[in-house]
Design a protein around this motif. Sequence first.
Motif, PDB file in Angstrom:
ATOM      1  N   TYR A  13      -5.077 -25.285 -26.282  1.00 41.04           N
ATOM      2  CA  TYR A  13      -3.884 -25.727 -25.559  1.00 41.04           C
ATOM      3  C   TYR A  13      -2.625 -25.518 -26.415  1.00 41.04           C
ATOM      4  CZ  TYR A  13      -0.593 -28.589 -23.007  1.00 41.04           C
ATOM      5  OH  TYR A  13       0.519 -29.022 -22.318  1.00 41.04           O
ATOM      6  N   GLU A  14      -2.697 -25.852 -27.695  1.00 41.43           N
ATOM      7  CA  GLU A  14      -1.556 -25.664 -28.589  1.00 41.43           C
ATOM      8  C   GLU A  14      -1.201 -24.183 -28.710  1.00 41.43           C
ATOM      9  OE1 GLU A  14      -2.841 -27.704 -32.113  1.00 41.43           O
ATOM     10  OE2 GLU A  14      -2.156 -29.649 -31.363  1.00 41.43           O
ATOM     11  N   LYS A  15      -2.217 -23.318 -28.735  1.00 47.41           N
ATOM     12  CA  LYS A  15      -1.960 -21.874 -28.769  1.00 47.41           C
ATOM     13  C   LYS A  15      -1.292 -21.436 -27.472  1.00 47.41           C
ATOM     14  CE  LYS A  15      -3.535 -17.387 -29.942  1.00 47.41           C
ATOM     15  NZ  LYS A  15      -2.261 -16.789 -29.638  1.00 47.41           N
ATOM     16  N   LEU A  16      -1.739 -21.991 -26.349  1.00 44.73           N
ATOM     17  CA  LEU A  16      -1.127 -21.676 -25.058  1.00 44.73           C
ATOM     18  C   LEU A  16       0.354 -22.064 -25.059  1.00 44.73           C
ATOM     19  CD1 LEU A  16      -1.351 -20.748 -22.101  1.00 44.73           C
ATOM     20  CD2 LEU A  16      -2.039 -23.098 -21.536  1.00 44.73           C
ATOM     21  N   ILE A  17       0.660 -23.251 -25.539  1.00 45.65           N
ATOM     22  CA  ILE A  17       2.045 -23.716 -25.638  1.00 45.65           C
ATOM     23  C   ILE A  17       2.841 -22.762 -26.528  1.00 45.65           C
ATOM     24  CG2 ILE A  17       3.547 -25.526 -26.600  1.00 45.65           C
ATOM     25  CD1 ILE A  17       2.440 -26.343 -23.963  1.00 45.65           C
ATOM     26  N   GLY A  23       6.856 -18.489 -27.024  1.00 49.59           N
ATOM     27  CA  GLY A  23       7.259 -17.184 -27.542  1.00 49.59           C
ATOM     28  C   GLY A  23       7.722 -16.250 -26.434  1.00 49.59           C
ATOM     29  N   ILE A  24       6.992 -16.219 -25.338  1.00 46.80           N
ATOM     30  CA  ILE A  24       7.360 -15.381 -24.189  1.00 46.80           C
ATOM     31  C   ILE A  24       8.716 -15.821 -23.642  1.00 46.80           C
ATOM     32  CG2 ILE A  24       6.775 -14.819 -21.790  1.00 46.80           C
ATOM     33  CD1 ILE A  24       3.776 -15.063 -22.714  1.00 46.80           C
ATOM     34  N   TYR A  25       8.895 -17.126 -23.495  1.00 46.53           N
ATOM     35  CA  TYR A  25      10.132 -17.659 -22.945  1.00 46.53           C
ATOM     36  C   TYR A  25      11.324 -17.367 -23.856  1.00 46.53           C
ATOM     37  CZ  TYR A  25      13.511 -20.907 -20.999  1.00 46.53           C
ATOM     38  OH  TYR A  25      14.639 -21.447 -20.454  1.00 46.53           O
ATOM     39  N   GLU A  26      11.159 -17.591 -25.164  1.00 47.59           N
ATOM     40  CA  GLU A  26      12.244 -17.346 -26.113  1.00 47.59           C
ATOM     41  C   GLU A  26      12.625 -15.867 -26.139  1.00 47.59           C
ATOM     42  OE1 GLU A  26      14.143 -19.517 -27.735  1.00 47.59           O
ATOM     43  OE2 GLU A  26      13.030 -21.134 -26.783  1.00 47.59           O
ATOM     44  N   LYS A  27      11.636 -14.986 -26.086  1.00 43.78           N
ATOM     45  CA  LYS A  27      11.910 -13.550 -26.061  1.00 43.78           C
ATOM     46  C   LYS A  27      12.677 -13.168 -24.793  1.00 43.78           C
ATOM     47  CE  LYS A  27       9.605  -9.112 -26.600  1.00 43.78           C
ATOM     48  NZ  LYS A  27       8.305  -8.436 -26.768  1.00 43.78           N
ATOM     49  N   ALA A  28      12.271 -13.734 -23.667  1.00 43.68           N
ATOM     50  CA  ALA A  28      12.964 -13.463 -22.404  1.00 43.68           C
ATOM     51  C   ALA A  28      14.407 -13.961 -22.454  1.00 43.68           C
ATOM     52  CB  ALA A  28      12.217 -14.100 -21.237  1.00 43.68           C
ATOM     53  N   LYS A  29      14.617 -15.137 -23.031  1.00 50.03           N
ATOM     54  CA  LYS A  29      15.970 -15.671 -23.170  1.00 50.03           C
ATOM     55  C   LYS A  29      16.833 -14.749 -24.022  1.00 50.03           C
ATOM     56  CE  LYS A  29      16.769 -19.853 -24.588  1.00 50.03           C
ATOM     57  NZ  LYS A  29      16.749 -21.244 -25.032  1.00 50.03           N
ATOM     58  N   GLN A  30      16.287 -14.269 -25.119  1.00 47.54           N
ATOM     59  CA  GLN A  30      17.040 -13.373 -25.995  1.00 47.54           C
ATOM     60  C   GLN A  30      17.405 -12.081 -25.266  1.00 47.54           C
ATOM     61  OE1 GLN A  30      14.477 -12.926 -29.385  1.00 47.54           O
ATOM     62  NE2 GLN A  30      15.233 -14.785 -30.371  1.00 47.54           N
ATOM     63  N   HIS A  31      16.455 -11.533 -24.520  1.00 45.84           N
ATOM     64  CA  HIS A  31      16.726 -10.293 -23.777  1.00 45.84           C
ATOM     65  C   HIS A  31      17.768 -10.510 -22.684  1.00 45.84           C
ATOM     66  CE1 HIS A  31      13.911  -7.613 -25.699  1.00 45.84           C
ATOM     67  NE2 HIS A  31      12.924  -8.473 -25.544  1.00 45.84           N
ATOM     68  N   SER A  32      17.684 -11.631 -21.999  1.00 45.54           N
ATOM     69  CA  SER A  32      18.656 -11.874 -20.927  1.00 45.54           C
ATOM     70  C   SER A  32      20.054 -12.118 -21.501  1.00 45.54           C
ATOM     71  CB  SER A  32      18.220 -13.037 -20.029  1.00 45.54           C
ATOM     72  OG  SER A  32      18.174 -14.240 -20.746  1.00 45.54           O
ATOM     73  N   LEU A  33      20.154 -12.813 -22.619  1.00 42.76           N
ATOM     74  CA  LEU A  33      21.455 -13.012 -23.257  1.00 42.76           C
ATOM     75  C   LEU A  33      22.041 -11.689 -23.726  1.00 42.76           C
ATOM     76  CD1 LEU A  33      20.846 -16.277 -25.326  1.00 42.76           C
ATOM     77  CD2 LEU A  33      22.281 -16.013 -23.297  1.00 42.76           C
ATOM     78  N   ALA A  34      21.199 -10.817 -24.267  1.00 42.57           N
ATOM     79  CA  ALA A  34      21.666  -9.500 -24.707  1.00 42.57           C
ATOM     80  C   ALA A  34      22.157  -8.682 -23.517  1.00 42.57           C
ATOM     81  CB  ALA A  34      20.548  -8.764 -25.449  1.00 42.57           C
ATOM     82  N   ALA A  35      21.441  -8.758 -22.391  1.00 44.41           N
ATOM     83  CA  ALA A  35      21.849  -8.011 -21.195  1.00 44.41           C
ATOM     84  C   ALA A  35      23.170  -8.540 -20.649  1.00 44.41           C
ATOM     85  CB  ALA A  35      20.758  -8.091 -20.129  1.00 44.41           C
ATOM     86  N   VAL A  36      23.317  -9.855 -20.578  1.00 39.40           N
ATOM     87  CA  VAL A  36      24.566 -10.451 -20.102  1.00 39.40           C
ATOM     88  C   VAL A  36      25.710 -10.074 -21.031  1.00 39.40           C
ATOM     89  CG1 VAL A  36      25.791 -12.649 -19.806  1.00 39.40           C
ATOM     90  CG2 VAL A  36      23.508 -12.351 -18.834  1.00 39.40           C
ATOM     91  N   ASN A  37      25.460 -10.108 -22.336  1.00 41.23           N
ATOM     92  CA  ASN A  37      26.490  -9.744 -23.304  1.00 41.23           C
ATOM     93  C   ASN A  37      26.941  -8.300 -23.098  1.00 41.23           C
ATOM     94  OD1 ASN A  37      28.075 -10.295 -25.745  1.00 41.23           O
ATOM     95  ND2 ASN A  37      26.749  -8.747 -26.643  1.00 41.23           N
ATOM     96  N   LYS A  38      25.987  -7.393 -22.919  1.00 45.67           N
ATOM     97  CA  LYS A  38      26.321  -5.984 -22.717  1.00 45.67           C
ATOM     98  C   LYS A  38      27.156  -5.790 -21.452  1.00 45.67           C
ATOM     99  CE  LYS A  38      24.200  -1.443 -22.365  1.00 45.67           C
ATOM    100  NZ  LYS A  38      22.956  -0.675 -22.358  1.00 45.67           N
ATOM    101  N   ILE A  39      26.787  -6.460 -20.378  1.00 43.40           N
ATOM    102  CA  ILE A  39      27.524  -6.361 -19.113  1.00 43.40           C
ATOM    103  C   ILE A  39      28.920  -6.958 -19.256  1.00 43.40           C
ATOM    104  CG2 ILE A  39      27.577  -7.186 -16.724  1.00 43.40           C
ATOM    105  CD1 ILE A  39      24.431  -6.953 -16.846  1.00 43.40           C
ATOM    106  N   THR A  40      29.029  -8.085 -19.954  1.00 39.43           N
ATOM    107  CA  THR A  40      30.327  -8.727 -20.164  1.00 39.43           C
ATOM    108  C   THR A  40      31.249  -7.827 -20.979  1.00 39.43           C
ATOM    109  OG1 THR A  40      29.344 -10.928 -20.045  1.00 39.43           O
ATOM    110  CG2 THR A  40      31.482 -10.759 -21.132  1.00 39.43           C
ATOM    111  N   LEU A  41      30.723  -7.235 -22.046  1.00 35.34           N
ATOM    112  CA  LEU A  41      31.542  -6.331 -22.862  1.00 35.34           C
ATOM    113  C   LEU A  41      32.037  -5.151 -22.038  1.00 35.34           C
ATOM    114  CD1 LEU A  41      29.594  -6.221 -26.251  1.00 35.34           C
ATOM    115  CD2 LEU A  41      31.768  -7.357 -25.774  1.00 35.34           C
TER     116      LEU A  41
END
Length: 110
Positions: free
Chosen positions: A10-14, A19-37
Motif C-alpha cells: 500500500y505504501e508503494k502504491l501511495i 510520483g505520477i501526480y507530481e510528474k503530471a503537475k510539473q508537465h502541466s505547469l511547464a505547458a501553461v508556462n510555455k503558452i503564457t510566454l
Amino acid sequence: MPQELALRSYEKLISDISGIYEKAKQHSLAAVNKITLQAYRDIGKRIVEVEQRNRLRAEYGTELLERLSEDLTQKYGAGGFSPTNLRYMRHFYLAYQIQQPAAELSWSHY
C-alpha cells in the motif's frame, strides 16, 4: 507477515501514485508556462505593430498602454494588464523577435 506485506504494498502504491501526480503537475505547469510566454510575446508584438508601426520609438505609446491597461483590466480583472506589464510584454517581444524564449523560465524570470 501478510499484513506487513500489504502495508508495504500500500505504501508503494501511495508512493507510485504521488510520483505520477507530481510528474503530471510539473508537465502541466511547464505547458501553461510555455503558452503564457507565447501569449505575452504575441501581445507585445501586436503592441509594437500598432503603437510603433514597427519602429523602436512611439509618440503616443504611453497613452496607448494606459488605455489598453484600463480596458483589458476591466474585461479580465486586475493582475495581468497593468501598464508596466504591457510595457514588459512589448520589451519581451522586442528582445525575442527572432529567437523563441526558453520555455523552462517563467514570465517572472524574464
